[in-house]
Design an enzyme around this catalytic site. Structure first.
Site, short mmCIF file in Angstrom:
data_model
loop_
_atom_site.label_atom_id
_atom_site.label_comp_id
_atom_site.label_asym_id
_atom_site.label_seq_id
_atom_site.Cartn_x
_atom_site.Cartn_y
_atom_site.Cartn_z
N THR A 1 0.82 -1.22 0.00
CA THR A 1 0.00 0.00 0.00
C THR A 1 0.85 1.26 0.00
OG1 THR A 1 -1.76 -1.16 1.18
CG2 THR A 1 -1.80 1.25 1.25
N LYS B 1 7.59 1.92 12.49
CA LYS B 1 7.65 2.41 13.88
C LYS B 1 7.98 1.29 14.86
CE LYS B 1 3.08 1.52 12.90
NZ LYS B 1 2.44 1.65 11.59
N GLY C 1 -12.22 -2.16 6.35
CA GLY C 1 -10.79 -2.09 6.06
C GLY C 1 -10.01 -1.19 7.00
N GLU D 1 -7.25 -4.56 10.81
CA GLU D 1 -6.70 -5.77 10.22
C GLU D 1 -7.50 -6.99 10.68
OE1 GLU D 1 -4.14 -5.73 8.17
OE2 GLU D 1 -3.39 -3.69 8.45
N LYS E 1 4.67 4.57 18.47
CA LYS E 1 4.76 5.96 17.99
C LYS E 1 5.05 6.93 19.13
CE LYS E 1 1.44 4.72 14.39
NZ LYS E 1 0.02 4.78 13.99
#
Length: 436
Positions: A13, A105, A187, A190, A205
């Site tokens: 993606t 991350k 979507g 997951e 993060k």
């Protein structure tokens, strides 16, 4: 000048978004960078799809080692994810004298100290704007834009999946399990949403932002992490009645004793801008001593928003690759020999306000017993909501908002309250931050 040649590891993606945005905006990007930037090589296990996406404009290989070992490649963009092969490839690229751009991350939160040290020794850059909050340039803001400030605290909605779930629970009065299934169907979540809903992604993060804000080593293992799986719709409704919204926040705060680094559901006053960030959007609130509060808002994921951050890093490297390494912006904002040894506080030492929901017997004296225990622990009450029991019921909910106290004090008080025969076990406790 000849174009900078980029090797792309992974063209899923974000990788395909990076390829497309770089191609579409090539002229504008070249004007900004001072030289061309071209993706010359792509490594992906699905070579057929990769060739389709690149339309013959880049060499496609299945072995990522061919990219990191290619002397013609100047920058390696790692978009594989995870801790395993991604770490090996990043360290190999650095050892080969290549700059690295990554959106990973998890890798940096766990192994960042090792990776940044290796990069410093080889005089190369590791850029990671895309690793935090997608297209929001929060890393650049912390490292450069706010460099004059002593950062006091950061609070961020930095996981779109959980923010979507909490927004839907509030808007539609649905329970967590129902909304999670909707998020997966749309979507936003997951098939295995563990990293998102358990707060791990947000903690990765928050760890990186804390390191940049306070000049401390990356220490994900010391972060307190609590997800949203146990959050009930009734608490979202009660919070609303009291003038608050519940968000999953990543919080990093400087205190005289050390650094708070925590992720958990948090009550925020509904009047705060960050409390009104809805859906899958991200927002980060940063408070500096000189500038005050600054808010950064935007899309925290997706192909092109994240590609925007990846390409911004590529441009930075193109501008600075020939600069004296001593005068580049340090990976974690502070010079490597000037990092702080401030400790990360255990959650028991953290100071916060609290939302407490107690299910109690509807009889005189119960509230007096509860408030006496809180008073004995030095905890004062800021607000209270007492629900009338339903017809025929003998129990009801009492909701209390406390003033600030250390977590260990509230833990001790909850244990004593739960020992009362009139109070059901399993008191709901949610931390509260005014963010003012």
């Amino acid at each position: 000048m000849k174009p900078i040649k980029v090797g792309l590891l992974g063209i899923g993606t974000v990788g395909s978004g990076t390829f497309n945005v770089l191609k579409r905006n090539q002229e504008e990007i070249t004007r900004r960078a001072g030289r061309g930037i071209e993706i010359a090589m792509v490594a992906d296990l699905n070579t057929e799809r990769a060739r389709e996406l690149t339309n013959g404009e880049a060499e496609v290989v299945s072995d990522a080692n061919l990219v990191v070992n290619n002397p013609e490649i100047d920058i390696v963009v790692e978009l594989i994810g995870g801790y395993g092969i991604a770490k090996d490839l990043v360290l190999k690229a650095i050892a080969n004298g290549k700059h690295v751009v990554t959106a990973n991350k998890a890798l940096l939160a766990v192994h960042g100290t090792e990776i940044f040290k290796a990069a410093q020794e080889k005089n190369v850059m590791v850029a990671f704007e895309a690793a935090v909050a997608g297209g929001i340039p929060i890393i650049k803001a912390l490292r450069e834009g706010l460099t004059a400030n002593r950062i006091q605290w950061i609070a961020g909605i930095i996981n779109g999946t959980t923010n979507f779930i909490l927004s839907e629970m509030r808007d539609k009065g649905l329970d967590f399990d129902v909304v999670l299934k909707q998020a997966q169907a749309l979507g936003y979540a997951e098939a295995d949403p563990t990293f998102d809903i358990e707060g791990i992604d947000a903690a990765h993060k928050a760890t990186l932002m804390a390191s940049i804000a306070f000049g401390i080593p990356v220490q994900f293992d010391k972060a307190y992490v609590e997800g949203i799986t146990k959050l009930q719709g009734i608490d979202i409704q009660y919070a609303e009645q009291l003038g608050y919204r519940i968000k999953l926040l990543g919080i990093a705060r400087r205190t005289p004793m050390g650094i708070e680094l925590r992720v958990h559901p948090t009550l925020i006053p509904a009047k705060r801008l960050i409390a009104n960030v809805e859906g899958a959007m991200n927002a980060v609130l940063v408070h500096g001593d000189a500038v005050g509060a600054t808010l950064y808002y935007g899309k925290g994921a997706g192909a092109e928003p994240t590609a925007s951050a990846v390409i911004a890093d590529l441009v930075d490297i193109a501008r600075l690759a020939t600069a004296d390494p001593e005068h580049r912006v340090p990976h974690l904002a502070f010079q490597p020999d000037a990092m702080s040894d401030l400790p990360i506080l255990p959650i028991a030492e953290v100071t916060s306000s609290y939302y407490l929901r107690l299910n109690v017997a509807d009889r005189p004296g119960v509230l007096a017993d509860v408030t006496r225990i809180l008073a004995d622990a030095g905890i004062s009450i800021d607000a209270m909501l007492q629900k009338e029991p339903a017809e025929g019921e003998t129990r009801t909910d009492i909701i209390l908002l406390t003033h600030q106290t250390q977590e260990k004090n509230i833990d001790a008080a909850i244990a004593r309250i739960e020992s009362l025969q009139t109070v059901a076990s399993g008191i709901t406790r949610i931390r509260l931050e005014e963010l003012g």
